[in-house]
Design an enzyme around this catalytic site. Structure first.
Site, PDB file in Angstrom:
ATOM      1  N   GLY A 158       0.807  -1.156  -0.055  1.00 58.19           N
ATOM      2  CA  GLY A 158       0.018   0.120   0.037  1.00 58.19           C
ATOM      3  C   GLY A 158       0.685   1.251   0.014  1.00 58.19           C
ATOM      4  CG  ASP A 206      -9.781  -5.577  17.769  1.00 61.65           C
ATOM      5  OD1 ASP A 206     -10.090  -4.670  18.392  1.00 61.65           O
ATOM      6  OD2 ASP A 206      -9.824  -6.761  18.429  1.00 61.65           O
TER       7      ASP A 206
END
Length: 189
Positions: free
Chosen positions: A27, A81
């Site tokens: 990314g 999370d």
């Protein structure tokens, strides 16, 4: 208990796979966080940079507050999370040179060398997702369309729970193995 299990499983994996490499996560490079990952293990480690790239005008304390907000909030399945870890030690030999250099130079408040080990004084650990901007380029057209529709639904779901991502960029969302769009860039919440 889940945090303890994650820690034990991860470090069991790293110690039993001496050739495992810690690399820069796929990314775009983040302006606020440096992110690295074991090549063969589905977690990422996010370390707050000492200085943020322009045009970010927040402070480290504010980033930590955003994570605390997420920890206390009902994530409704659309926020990844994250678990906060302190004082992690990794063998230096497992790091790729480029990510280690970035961590030592740009995250010196959190990362340092301790002999043949890299000490990470503070980081967040999350499961690894495929960044959405990469996913939609790589996936079959039908899967990419489905991901984009779920991206729109995730924005609606977050808004219904009174959470508003500041940046709706595709790079700030990831796709799970099940094809679900999840938000993971908390500094703009």
């Amino acid at each position: 208990q889940g945090k303890t299990e994650r820690y034990r499983h991860l470090f069991r994996h790293l110690s039993s796979n001496a050739d495992e490499r810690l690399v820069r996560a796929d990314g775009e490079r983040g302006m606020v966080m440096a992110v690295f990952t074991p090549k063969d293990y589905p977690l990422v480690f996010k370390v707050i940079r000492d200085q943020f790239a322009y045009p970010k005008d927040i402070a480290r304390r504010q980033v930590e507050e955003k994570y605390r907000l997420v920890f206390r909030y009902d994530r409704i399945g659309r926020l990844v999370d994250a678990q906060e870890f302190r004082h992690l030690r990794f063998p230096r030999r497992q790091f790729e040179d480029d990510i280690l250099e970035e961590l030592l130079n740009q995250c010196a408040e959190s990362v340092s060398m301790d002999g043949e080990h890299v000490l990470v004084r503070h980081c967040y650990v999350e499961r690894r997702l495929r960044p959405m901007n990469l996913y939609v380029r790589e996936a079959e057209p039908g899967a990419a369309l489905q991901a984009m529709l779920d991206y729109g639904q995730s924005i609606k779901d977050l808004a219904r729970s009174n959470i508003f991502p500041g940046d709706l960029l595709l790079k700030n969302f990831g796709i799970t193995r099940g094809g679900r769009a999840i938000f993971y860039d908390y500094d703009e919440l």
